[in-house]
Design an enzyme around this catalytic site. Structure first.
Site, PDB file in Angstrom:
ATOM      1  N   ASP A  73       0.703  -1.168  -0.046  1.00  0.00           N
ATOM      2  CA  ASP A  73      -0.072  -0.081  -0.201  1.00  0.00           C
ATOM      3  C   ASP A  73       1.037   1.317   0.179  1.00  0.00           C
ATOM      4  OD1 ASP A  73      -2.639  -0.984  -0.057  1.00  0.00           O
ATOM      5  OD2 ASP A  73      -2.703  -1.268   1.869  1.00  0.00           O
ATOM      6  N   ARG A  98       0.759  -1.756   7.525  1.00  0.00           N
ATOM      7  CA  ARG A  98       1.133  -0.510   7.001  1.00  0.00           C
ATOM      8  C   ARG A  98       2.076   0.380   7.855  1.00  0.00           C
ATOM      9  NH1 ARG A  98      -2.916   3.298   3.620  1.00  0.00           N
ATOM     10  NH2 ARG A  98      -0.916   3.775   2.762  1.00  0.00           N
ATOM     11  N   ARG A 144      -9.293   5.375  11.145  1.00  0.00           N
ATOM     12  CA  ARG A 144      -8.077   4.986  11.038  1.00  0.00           C
ATOM     13  C   ARG A 144      -7.398   6.142  12.135  1.00  0.00           C
ATOM     14  NH1 ARG A 144      -6.434   2.581   6.339  1.00  0.00           N
ATOM     15  NH2 ARG A 144      -7.989   1.058   5.941  1.00  0.00           N
ATOM     16  N   HIS A 173     -11.041   7.142   5.011  1.00  0.00           N
ATOM     17  CA  HIS A 173     -10.031   8.198   5.201  1.00  0.00           C
ATOM     18  C   HIS A 173     -10.920   9.395   4.778  1.00  0.00           C
ATOM     19  CE1 HIS A 173      -6.392   5.608   4.589  1.00  0.00           C
ATOM     20  NE2 HIS A 173      -6.496   6.059   5.665  1.00  0.00           N
ATOM     21  N   CYS A 267      -5.201   9.488  -3.236  1.00  0.00           N
ATOM     22  CA  CYS A 267      -4.356   8.669  -2.198  1.00  0.00           C
ATOM     23  C   CYS A 267      -2.930   8.564  -3.009  1.00  0.00           C
ATOM     24  CB  CYS A 267      -5.211   7.224  -2.265  1.00  0.00           C
ATOM     25  SG  CYS A 267      -6.674   7.433  -1.581  1.00  0.00           S
TER      26      CYS A 267
HETATM   27  N1  ARG Z   1      -5.223  -0.036   1.151  1.00  0.00           N
HETATM   28  C1  ARG Z   1      -5.089   1.215   1.816  1.00  0.00           C
HETATM   29  C2  ARG Z   1      -5.619   1.341   3.137  1.00  0.00           C
HETATM   30  O1  ARG Z   1      -6.733   0.723   3.318  1.00  0.00           O
HETATM   31  C3  ARG Z   1      -5.570   2.371   1.021  1.00  0.00           C
HETATM   32  C4  ARG Z   1      -5.215   3.842   1.245  1.00  0.00           C
HETATM   33  C5  ARG Z   1      -6.040   4.814   0.547  1.00  0.00           C
HETATM   34  N2  ARG Z   1      -5.372   6.029   0.900  1.00  0.00           N
HETATM   35  C6  ARG Z   1      -5.898   7.104   1.078  1.00  0.00           C
HETATM   36  N3  ARG Z   1      -5.311   8.287   1.181  1.00  0.00           N
HETATM   37  N4  ARG Z   1      -7.259   7.240   1.165  1.00  0.00           N
HETATM   38  O2  ARG Z   1      -5.055   1.795   3.996  1.00  0.00           O
END
Ligand code: ARG
Length: 277
Positions: A73, A98, A144, A173, A267
């Site tokens: 990612d 991550r 998050r 997000h 993203c």
């Molecule tokens: N697979 C990543 C996650 O779930 C995607 C991140 C997308 N990034 C963003 N800025 N919205 O963390």
């Protein structure tokens, strides 16, 4: 079509991007990710290259960070940090899959001569959840980033912070549900916020564009504005029409493979905002 709305103006930007050399959907940390439905790695790279080329064609600068094996990612550079006025606040990821990305991005800023690089105390997924609207920061939380990151942001950047609770797991997000077009204008998906969040957005932005379900559901709001051009998912045709009617110039890009990981153009892009002269 005659446009009677406010005149829009592009300003040159500097962006950081990470090529999707190790991109894959190998785990599921948001509802978009289906490891049993893999993404096409070659096509992801082509789409990413086209995005980079689109920015260069608009006259913007693009810096590139080396991708790290084992961090699929990392292509989502927006999550790597928050960069305002030359100060960098590193990210801290909620999911262990991550977490190492935070160090890779911090290293890049340190080795590229950014003088103010801070390590965060609370979870914050960088500019995935933190957006800049003029002299105000907008901080999303609920999935998050930690709500308490807001006070850390205010202290590090010396700017007022408006906290926005995210309520729909598909829009986990802030940058999947809200796009700052310029300091007075934003587009957003109302259902991704609670009443307090919708009211707060109404007081920050004199002009708000509401995205329809079908445009939000292709992550059309995960878009990048330079004040006039708005780079967004080609599939978000209705949103593109709304932007034209408001005097913006949509620049469509197809990010279908990155969408399989829950990401779009924004993203993949971290704006590097330099110190004010
Ligand atoms: N697979 C990543 C996650 O779930 C995607 C991140 C997308 N990034 C963003 N800025 N919205 O963390």
């Amino acid at each position: 079509m005659t446009n009677l709305g406010p005149r829009r103006a592009a300003t040159g930007r500097s962006y950081l991007m990470c090529p999707p050399a190790h991109f894959a959907v190998t785990y599921a940390i948001n509802p978009w990710m289906r490891p049993d439905q893999p993404a096409d790695a070659g096509l992801a790279m082509l789409q990413w290259e086209r995005l980079r080329t689109a920015y260069l064609g608009l006259g913007h600068e693009v810096r590139v960070i080396d991708p790290v094996p084992g961090l699929p990612d990392m292509v989502f550079a927006a999550n790597g940090a928050t960069v305002v006025g030359g100060t960098v606040l590193g990210a801290r990821f909620r999911h262990p899959q991550r977490s190492a990305e935070a160090w890779a991005y911090l290293d890049w800023f340190r080795t590229n001569g950014w003088p103010e690089v801070r390590v965060p105390g609370y979870y914050n997924e960088g500019e995935g959840d933190i957006l800049v609207a003029g002299q105000t920061l907008l901080a999303g939380y609920g999935f998050r980033s930690d709500q308490r990151a807001a006070s850390e942001l205010a202290a590090v950047f010396g700017m007022p912070v408006v906290s926005l609770r995210l309520v729909d797991p598909r829009f986990y997000h802030l940058d999947t549900a809200l796009c700052v077009l310029d300091s007075a204008t934003a587009m957003y998906y109302p259902a991704a916020f609670d009443d307090a969040g919708r009211a707060a957005l109404g007081s920050v932005f004199p002009e708000l564009i509401e995205a329809k379900d079908e445009d939000a559901e292709v992550l059309g709001l995960n878009a990048v504005s330079d004040g006039y051009h708005v780079v967004l998912a080609a599939q978000a045709a209705g949103l593109a029409r709304q932007l034209c009617a408001r005097g913006f110039a949509p620049v469509p890009v197809d990010m279908s493979e990155l969408l399989k990981a829950g990401g779009g153009a924004k993203c993949c892009t971290l704006e590097l905002r330099p110190a004010r002269p």
